[in-house]
Scaffold this motif. Structure first.
Motif, PDB file in Angstrom:
ATOM      1  N   MET A   1       0.875  -1.171   0.070  1.00  0.00           N
ATOM      2  CA  MET A   1      -0.050   0.177   0.228  1.00  0.00           C
ATOM      3  C   MET A   1       0.836   1.303   0.000  1.00  0.00           C
ATOM      4  O   MET A   1       1.880   1.280   0.553  1.00  0.00           O
ATOM      5  CB  MET A   1      -0.736   0.019   1.162  1.00  0.00           C
ATOM      6  N   ARG A   2       0.545   2.535  -0.664  1.00  0.00           N
ATOM      7  CA  ARG A   2       1.177   3.648  -0.443  1.00  0.00           C
ATOM      8  C   ARG A   2       0.642   4.446   0.486  1.00  0.00           C
ATOM      9  O   ARG A   2      -0.506   4.738   0.735  1.00  0.00           O
ATOM     10  CB  ARG A   2       0.705   4.220  -1.696  1.00  0.00           C
ATOM     11  N   HIS A  20       5.255  -1.676   2.787  1.00  0.00           N
ATOM     12  CA  HIS A  20       4.546  -0.628   2.239  1.00  0.00           C
ATOM     13  C   HIS A  20       5.441   0.407   1.520  1.00  0.00           C
ATOM     14  O   HIS A  20       6.556   0.691   1.961  1.00  0.00           O
ATOM     15  CB  HIS A  20       3.527  -0.090   3.181  1.00  0.00           C
ATOM     16  N   SER A  46      -2.840   8.203  -6.069  1.00  0.00           N
ATOM     17  CA  SER A  46      -3.301   6.547  -5.731  1.00  0.00           C
ATOM     18  C   SER A  46      -2.743   6.076  -4.260  1.00  0.00           C
ATOM     19  O   SER A  46      -2.160   5.295  -4.139  1.00  0.00           O
ATOM     20  CB  SER A  46      -2.611   5.786  -6.883  1.00  0.00           C
ATOM     21  N   ASP A  48      -3.028   5.047  -0.407  1.00  0.00           N
ATOM     22  CA  ASP A  48      -4.018   4.452   0.150  1.00  0.00           C
ATOM     23  C   ASP A  48      -4.554   4.977   1.636  1.00  0.00           C
ATOM     24  O   ASP A  48      -5.558   4.770   2.126  1.00  0.00           O
ATOM     25  CB  ASP A  48      -3.533   2.899   0.428  1.00  0.00           C
ATOM     26  N   ALA A  49      -3.417   5.771   2.155  1.00  0.00           N
ATOM     27  CA  ALA A  49      -3.653   6.095   3.592  1.00  0.00           C
ATOM     28  C   ALA A  49      -2.915   7.374   3.916  1.00  0.00           C
ATOM     29  O   ALA A  49      -1.646   7.278   3.318  1.00  0.00           O
ATOM     30  CB  ALA A  49      -3.674   5.290   4.479  1.00  0.00           C
ATOM     31  N   ILE A  68     -10.384   8.669   1.650  1.00  0.00           N
ATOM     32  CA  ILE A  68      -9.241   8.124   1.950  1.00  0.00           C
ATOM     33  C   ILE A  68      -9.141   7.820   3.341  1.00  0.00           C
ATOM     34  O   ILE A  68      -9.781   8.337   4.114  1.00  0.00           O
ATOM     35  CB  ILE A  68      -8.017   8.999   1.467  1.00  0.00           C
ATOM     36  N   THR A  69      -8.400   6.867   3.710  1.00  0.00           N
ATOM     37  CA  THR A  69      -8.235   6.418   5.124  1.00  0.00           C
ATOM     38  C   THR A  69      -7.334   7.367   5.648  1.00  0.00           C
ATOM     39  O   THR A  69      -5.940   7.701   5.154  1.00  0.00           O
ATOM     40  CB  THR A  69      -7.668   5.082   5.155  1.00  0.00           C
ATOM     41  N   ASN A  98      -8.606  -4.292   3.505  1.00  0.00           N
ATOM     42  CA  ASN A  98      -9.605  -3.362   3.208  1.00  0.00           C
ATOM     43  C   ASN A  98      -9.920  -2.259   4.050  1.00  0.00           C
ATOM     44  O   ASN A  98     -10.641  -2.080   4.956  1.00  0.00           O
ATOM     45  CB  ASN A  98     -11.053  -4.426   3.294  1.00  0.00           C
TER      46      ASN A  98
END
Length: 109
Positions: A1-2, A20, A46, A48-49, A68-69, A98
């Motif tokens: 994940m980014r 990550h 892009s 993720d959090a 976004i998280t 998720n």
């Protein structure tokens, strides 16, 4: 994940997420960008959090708009020696895979 570490976090925290792709705000040259614009950049690039120590962010932004998280780290101080104790909880959530949009509070208490 980014993942992106907000400018209010120690950059050493990057090392706590070896599985990550982690950047700091400084790495991306996004210093001083206001929260709404920063969340928009995260989506455009892009990510993720976002990990932040800014407890007000969760109350200032409309997360229906910015899906976004955001991990909001809560501890007495924002030093690496304290915040590193929160990384197992964050990694546990990241490993589930998720992420839901919006704030997730991670507390040292």
């Amino acid at each position: 994940m980014r993942l992106l570490l907000d400018e209010n976090l120690p950059k050493r925290l990057k090392d706590d997420f070896p599985n990550h792709e982690v950047y700091t705000v400084r790495d991306k040259e996004w210093n001083g960008i206001k929260n709404g614009a920063l969340l928009q950049l995260l989506l455009q690039h892009s990510f993720d959090a976002l990990l932040t120590f800014d407890k007000n962010l969760q109350h200032q932004q409309n997360f229906a708009k910015y899906t976004i998280t955001v991990f909001v780290l809560t501890a007495p101080i924002n030093q690496y020696s304290v915040l590193t104790k929160l990384t197992p909880a964050i990694n546990g959530i990241l490993n589930e895979g998720n992420l839901s949009g919006g704030p997730i509070l991670i507390s040292a208490d």
